[in-house]
Design a protein around this motif. Structure first.
Motif, PDB file in Angstrom:
ATOM      1  N   ASN A  99       0.820  -1.216   0.000  1.00 28.44           N
ATOM      2  CA  ASN A  99       0.000   0.000   0.000  1.00 28.44           C
ATOM      3  C   ASN A  99       0.848   1.257   0.000  1.00 28.44           C
ATOM      4  N   SER A 100       2.162   1.117  -0.247  1.00 30.47           N
ATOM      5  CA  SER A 100       3.006   2.299  -0.054  1.00 30.47           C
ATOM      6  C   SER A 100       4.226   2.258  -0.959  1.00 30.47           C
ATOM      7  N   SER A 101       4.446   3.304  -1.708  1.00 30.53           N
ATOM      8  CA  SER A 101       5.650   3.372  -2.531  1.00 30.53           C
ATOM      9  C   SER A 101       6.890   3.537  -1.652  1.00 30.53           C
ATOM     10  N   LEU A 102       6.728   4.211  -0.518  1.00 28.44           N
ATOM     11  CA  LEU A 102       7.875   4.416   0.361  1.00 28.44           C
ATOM     12  C   LEU A 102       8.417   3.071   0.857  1.00 28.44           C
ATOM     13  N   TRP A 218      13.579   7.087  -8.995  1.00 29.01           N
ATOM     14  CA  TRP A 218      12.622   7.994  -9.650  1.00 29.01           C
ATOM     15  C   TRP A 218      11.286   7.885  -8.933  1.00 29.01           C
ATOM     16  N   ASP A 219      11.055   8.771  -7.978  1.00 29.06           N
ATOM     17  CA  ASP A 219       9.846   8.701  -7.148  1.00 29.06           C
ATOM     18  C   ASP A 219       8.774   9.591  -7.784  1.00 29.06           C
ATOM     19  N   ASN A 220       7.963   8.959  -8.622  1.00 18.18           N
ATOM     20  CA  ASN A 220       6.968   9.750  -9.359  1.00 18.18           C
ATOM     21  C   ASN A 220       5.639   9.777  -8.595  1.00 18.18           C
ATOM     22  N   ALA A 221       5.711  10.276  -7.363  1.00 12.56           N
ATOM     23  CA  ALA A 221       4.557  10.254  -6.457  1.00 12.56           C
ATOM     24  C   ALA A 221       3.395  11.101  -6.956  1.00 12.56           C
ATOM     25  N   TYR A 222       3.700  12.150  -7.736  1.00 11.41           N
ATOM     26  CA  TYR A 222       2.639  13.094  -8.141  1.00 11.41           C
ATOM     27  C   TYR A 222       2.425  13.092  -9.654  1.00 11.41           C
ATOM     28  N   ALA A 223       2.584  11.922 -10.247  1.00 11.69           N
ATOM     29  CA  ALA A 223       2.535  11.773 -11.708  1.00 11.69           C
ATOM     30  C   ALA A 223       1.229  12.276 -12.318  1.00 11.69           C
ATOM     31  N   SER A 254       5.698   4.671  -7.542  1.00 10.99           N
ATOM     32  CA  SER A 254       4.513   5.509  -7.419  1.00 10.99           C
ATOM     33  C   SER A 254       3.487   4.762  -6.571  1.00 10.99           C
ATOM     34  N   SER A 255       2.335   5.380  -6.374  1.00 12.62           N
ATOM     35  CA  SER A 255       1.286   4.726  -5.576  1.00 12.62           C
ATOM     36  C   SER A 255      -0.037   5.433  -5.830  1.00 12.62           C
ATOM     37  N   THR A 256      -1.092   4.855  -5.265  1.00  3.22           N
ATOM     38  CA  THR A 256      -2.392   5.533  -5.330  1.00  3.22           C
ATOM     39  C   THR A 256      -2.687   6.273  -4.023  1.00  3.22           C
ATOM     40  N   SER A 257      -1.657   6.479  -3.196  1.00  2.00           N
ATOM     41  CA  SER A 257      -1.913   7.062  -1.870  1.00  2.00           C
ATOM     42  C   SER A 257      -2.712   8.358  -1.940  1.00  2.00           C
ATOM     43  N   LYS A 258      -2.375   9.222  -2.899  1.00  2.00           N
ATOM     44  CA  LYS A 258      -3.099  10.498  -2.993  1.00  2.00           C
ATOM     45  C   LYS A 258      -4.037  10.490  -4.190  1.00  2.00           C
ATOM     46  N   ILE A 259      -4.465   9.285  -4.541  1.00  2.00           N
ATOM     47  CA  ILE A 259      -5.477   9.129  -5.585  1.00  2.00           C
ATOM     48  C   ILE A 259      -6.753   8.577  -4.955  1.00  2.00           C
TER      49      ILE A 259
END
Ligand code: PLP
Length: 425
Positions: A99-102, A218-223, A254-259
């Motif tokens: 559940n986490s890209s981190l 490459w942390d594309n958290a806000y793609a 990446s992740s869906t954390s802020k999606i």
């Protein structure tokens, strides 16, 4: 209003008096405001409550996998396709996990230290003093993670187009420099998007670096976290790395954390086929399979409507970022005492005070009941040598609270600056 430096000493004293009075009033109000962490607000989380309706007793994935059971370390095809859409890479290059890209970043960097990701003995922990390049200001958890895993950090200034390439190219001539952290779109905290030339240069870095085990993290958290659409493009780092012969040296997260729901989403890692095999083998040691029911819920909920869903977030976030920009430009613009970013997506605004004042602004804010991200947090070891960068996280507060918080914030910036200026005169 005029620039602070142009004010006569008498005018400055009068301004200081007004600011001290206003500050005293806020301090007496016992506020409890918080602009610290980049969390989605409850109305953003509500956008994804439909996740719960997607299963309806049908747990079977598109390839026939029963998602309730063990297995499928790489994730079900539709979840990998979702990750591919978010990260702009082929689905065959994606693992959907946890559940986490981190957590995936931690796992991969640990793997780089202990075993390497190439299966040929190269590993960062083999000797020397391995270090990573940290574009600053940057994301505090990258710093904590690196430090925890025994990596030194070497700062590189970030520009409007990404890390300063001149500095990067010089630094990678040191074989102890093993990698670089990148948040390429709506960077945390400056909000910049890496230019095409920067992405191409970073994709080539592993072939330029002295270390033969150099990796681009490459942390594309806000793609997909734009405030307006069509989305701002970002060059394809994996394709560019393929062309440069460095594809085995790029890890994309990446992740869906802020999606969707921030702690009940999906994490993704993308890499070349060979590296993906190594990561899969490592994951298989610690688990018999990811939560594929969550994967199925996400794929069904977001499939074919990712952009429409993100437009829902944008509608809630845009007014908050506009408010921040309006207050900053109204209160600080003419005085010319700070510079700040005007992001078109992501979660943060980065503000630079005059040198030596960020810590004081943080202290004043705390006394007035406003929590801001601790000054220094955007630099490794909490060490902002110029003591000037502050990160504003406007997403979680209600618009009303945000308005008050920003009024207190700019007051603290003004008060700290005016006090300092008066001390020089
Ligand atoms: C740049 C960046 N990467 C990663 C994360 C955390 O992502 P996740 O929730 O997928 O672990 C954040 C959260 O603020 C972030 O800003």
């Amino acid at each position: 209003m005029t620039r602070l430096t142009d004010l006569t000493t008498d005018a400055l004293k009068a301004l200081a008096g007004d600011l001290e009075r206003e500050y005293g009033l806020y301090r007496g109000n016992r506020l409890a405001l918080d602009l610290t962490r980049g969390k989605p607000a409850a109305d953003q989380l509500d956008l994804s409550n439909g996740l719960d309706d997607t299963i309806g007793g049908n747990y079977i994935a598109s390839d026939g996998t029963d998602t309730r059971n063990y297995g499928q370390i790489r994730g079900i095809p539709e979840a990998r396709a979702l990750g591919a859409e978010i990260m702009g890479v082929p689905a065959a290059n994606v693992i959907c996990w946890g559940n986490s890209s981190l957590a995936l970043m931690y796992l991969c960097v640990e793997l780089l230290m202990t075993d390497g990701i190439w299966g040929d003995g190269r590993r960062w922990g083999a000797g020397g003093a391995p270090k990573v390049l940290t574009p600053v200001p940057g994301y505090d958890r990258h710093f904590t993670l690196s430090d925890r895993l025994g990596l030194g950090m070497v700062n590189v200034p970030i520009t409007d187009h990404g890390p300063d390439l001149h500095a990067v190219r010089e630094l990678v001539s040191d074989p102890d420099i093993k990698g670089i952290w990148c948040v390429p779109k709506y960077s945390n905290p400056t909000g910049c998007i890496y230019s095409d030339a920067t992405v191409a240069a970073i994709a080539e870095l592993p072939s330029v670096a002295a270390a033969d085990d150099f990796v681009v993290l490459w942390d594309n958290a806000y793609a997909v976290h734009d405030f307006s659409f069509p989305r701002q493009p970002l060059a394809d780092v994996l394709a560019l790395a393929g062309a440069a012969g460095t594809a085995d040296h790029v890890l994309i997260f990446s992740s869906t954390s802020k999606i969707t729901h921030a702690s009940a989403g999906l994490g993704f890692v993308a890499a070349s086929p060979a590296v993906l095999n190594v990561i899969e083998a490592r994951l298989n040691v610690s688990s018999v399979g990811p939560d594929k029911v969550s994967q199925l819920r996400h794929a069904r909920f977001l499939g074919g409507r990712l952009e429409a869903h993100m437009a829902g977030h944008a509608a809630l976030l845009r007014p908050k970022f506009e408010l921040v920009e309006n207050v900053l430009s109204r209160e600080l613009g003419e005085l010319d005492i700070a510079t700040w970013s005007k992001p078109e997506g992501g979660y943060f605004v980065s503000l630079d005070t005059r040198p030596g004042l960020a810590g004081e602004v943080g202290r004043l804010a705390k006394e007035a009941g406003l929590a801001i991200t601790p000054p220094g947090a955007t630099f490794p070891y909490g060490n902002d040598q110029e003591d000037r960068n502050l990160r504003i996280a406007p997403t979680f507060a209600s618009l009303d609270d945000l308005k008050t918080a920003m009024e207190v914030f700019v007051l603290c910036v003004k008060l700290a600056t005016v006090r300092k200026e008066l001390s020089h005169r």
